[in-house]
Design a protein around this motif. Sequence first.
Motif, PDB file in Angstrom:
ATOM      1  N   ARG A   6     -54.445  13.304 -15.919  1.00 35.44           N
ATOM      2  CA  ARG A   6     -54.255  14.595 -15.235  1.00 35.44           C
ATOM      3  C   ARG A   6     -54.760  15.733 -16.111  1.00 35.44           C
ATOM      4  O   ARG A   6     -55.217  16.764 -15.605  1.00 35.44           O
ATOM      5  CB  ARG A   6     -52.787  14.782 -14.862  1.00 35.44           C
ATOM      6  CG  ARG A   6     -52.374  13.837 -13.720  1.00 35.44           C
ATOM      7  CD  ARG A   6     -50.980  14.127 -13.206  1.00 35.44           C
ATOM      8  NE  ARG A   6     -50.863  15.490 -12.769  1.00 35.44           N
ATOM      9  CZ  ARG A   6     -49.885  16.312 -13.175  1.00 35.44           C
ATOM     10  NH1 ARG A   6     -48.978  15.900 -14.021  1.00 35.44           N
ATOM     11  NH2 ARG A   6     -49.838  17.538 -12.727  1.00 35.44           N
ATOM     12  N   SER A  38     -52.158  22.244  -3.950  1.00 34.55           N
ATOM     13  CA  SER A  38     -50.958  21.871  -4.707  1.00 34.55           C
ATOM     14  C   SER A  38     -51.143  20.567  -5.479  1.00 34.55           C
ATOM     15  O   SER A  38     -50.337  20.236  -6.344  1.00 34.55           O
ATOM     16  CB  SER A  38     -49.791  21.701  -3.737  1.00 34.55           C
ATOM     17  OG  SER A  38     -50.055  20.591  -2.891  1.00 34.55           O
ATOM     18  N   GLY A  39     -52.174  19.802  -5.106  1.00 35.01           N
ATOM     19  CA  GLY A  39     -52.306  18.471  -5.690  1.00 35.01           C
ATOM     20  C   GLY A  39     -51.525  17.417  -4.923  1.00 35.01           C
ATOM     21  O   GLY A  39     -51.580  16.236  -5.246  1.00 35.01           O
ATOM     22  N   TYR A  40     -50.770  17.857  -3.895  1.00 38.22           N
ATOM     23  CA  TYR A  40     -50.032  16.918  -3.035  1.00 38.22           C
ATOM     24  C   TYR A  40     -50.673  16.937  -1.648  1.00 38.22           C
ATOM     25  O   TYR A  40     -50.750  18.003  -1.017  1.00 38.22           O
ATOM     26  CB  TYR A  40     -48.561  17.325  -2.912  1.00 38.22           C
ATOM     27  CG  TYR A  40     -47.799  17.192  -4.206  1.00 38.22           C
ATOM     28  CD1 TYR A  40     -47.224  15.971  -4.581  1.00 38.22           C
ATOM     29  CD2 TYR A  40     -47.643  18.288  -5.059  1.00 38.22           C
ATOM     30  CE1 TYR A  40     -46.526  15.849  -5.769  1.00 38.22           C
ATOM     31  CE2 TYR A  40     -46.945  18.173  -6.252  1.00 38.22           C
ATOM     32  CZ  TYR A  40     -46.393  16.947  -6.601  1.00 38.22           C
ATOM     33  OH  TYR A  40     -45.712  16.825  -7.777  1.00 38.22           O
ATOM     34  N   ASP A  41     -51.107  15.771  -1.178  1.00 33.21           N
ATOM     35  CA  ASP A  41     -51.830  15.725   0.094  1.00 33.21           C
ATOM     36  C   ASP A  41     -51.002  16.266   1.254  1.00 33.21           C
ATOM     37  O   ASP A  41     -51.528  16.961   2.128  1.00 33.21           O
ATOM     38  CB  ASP A  41     -52.263  14.285   0.410  1.00 33.21           C
ATOM     39  CG  ASP A  41     -53.397  13.834  -0.508  1.00 33.21           C
ATOM     40  OD1 ASP A  41     -54.002  14.702  -1.186  1.00 33.21           O
ATOM     41  OD2 ASP A  41     -53.665  12.618  -0.549  1.00 33.21           O
ATOM     42  N   ASP A  42     -49.695  15.944   1.270  1.00 32.05           N
ATOM     43  CA  ASP A  42     -48.887  16.375   2.428  1.00 32.05           C
ATOM     44  C   ASP A  42     -48.731  17.898   2.442  1.00 32.05           C
ATOM     45  O   ASP A  42     -48.849  18.546   3.480  1.00 32.05           O
ATOM     46  CB  ASP A  42     -47.523  15.667   2.440  1.00 32.05           C
ATOM     47  CG  ASP A  42     -46.762  15.812   1.130  1.00 32.05           C
ATOM     48  OD1 ASP A  42     -47.379  16.137   0.094  1.00 32.05           O
ATOM     49  OD2 ASP A  42     -45.528  15.603   1.149  1.00 32.05           O
ATOM     50  N   ARG A  43     -48.543  18.510   1.267  1.00 26.52           N
ATOM     51  CA  ARG A  43     -48.419  19.981   1.221  1.00 26.52           C
ATOM     52  C   ARG A  43     -49.749  20.645   1.537  1.00 26.52           C
ATOM     53  O   ARG A  43     -49.809  21.656   2.239  1.00 26.52           O
ATOM     54  CB  ARG A  43     -47.970  20.441  -0.170  1.00 26.52           C
ATOM     55  CG  ARG A  43     -46.539  20.089  -0.465  1.00 26.52           C
ATOM     56  CD  ARG A  43     -46.096  20.701  -1.784  1.00 26.52           C
ATOM     57  NE  ARG A  43     -45.041  19.914  -2.379  1.00 26.52           N
ATOM     58  CZ  ARG A  43     -44.615  20.035  -3.619  1.00 26.52           C
ATOM     59  NH1 ARG A  43     -45.163  20.926  -4.422  1.00 26.52           N
ATOM     60  NH2 ARG A  43     -43.648  19.284  -4.076  1.00 26.52           N
ATOM     61  N   ASP A  44     -50.828  20.053   1.029  1.00 25.60           N
ATOM     62  CA  ASP A  44     -52.152  20.645   1.301  1.00 25.60           C
ATOM     63  C   ASP A  44     -52.510  20.548   2.772  1.00 25.60           C
ATOM     64  O   ASP A  44     -53.193  21.422   3.314  1.00 25.60           O
ATOM     65  CB  ASP A  44     -53.227  19.977   0.433  1.00 25.60           C
ATOM     66  CG  ASP A  44     -53.088  20.356  -1.038  1.00 25.60           C
ATOM     67  OD1 ASP A  44     -52.313  21.295  -1.345  1.00 25.60           O
ATOM     68  OD2 ASP A  44     -53.739  19.713  -1.881  1.00 25.60           O
TER      69      ASP A  44
END
Length: 160
Positions: A3, A101-107
Amino acid sequence: MSRLDSFIRRLVAQREILDMICRDMQLPDGVVIELGLGNGRTYDHLRERLPDRRIIAFDRVLGAHKASTPDRENLILGEIDVTARNFFGIGAGLVHADIGSGYDDRDAVTLAWLPEVTLQLLAPAGIAASGVRMDHPDLQPLPLPESVAEGRYFIYRKVG
Ligand SMILES: C[S@@+](CC[C@H](N)C(=O)[O-])C[C@H]1O[C@@H](n2cnc3c(N)ncnc32)[C@H](O)[C@@H]1O
């Protein structure tokens, strides 16, 4: 890739892209919109590269370094999908969106509104740079600098 490596590559890509846009691309007249002020690093970079443009920065809360905090009239706090509505039609030459955000669901939630909000902020032929892919028929993808890996960042011109 760790990361840390990924983070460093993202920052390098941001700098390459913002430099290319400010140096080589025809930006229409108009303000610059920074979506996601964060620490204020990219805001500060744009301020250096485009000293004659007004830059309006958005974030849900102020978390920027004091040296990179816009003055009150150019700092808009709150949820961008709500606050940006007051600026629709402003005719921005450039919108820079760094709110992934780096999170698919939030993006995925962000992507439900970001392309349309970006279009409403941009002048005709305005440029958008984004850390997340924006699929919209009125946003024409543009080539990245050679040094930036495909999919790491995205550049668009408003068409239509
Ligand atoms: C990665 S940081 C931006 C970093 C910044 N470009 C810099 O160089 O320091 C993303 C920022 O976007 C903000 N953000 C993400 N989604 C948002 C939303 N829907 N409304 C308002 N702010 C949002 C977060 O609060 C965070 O400060």
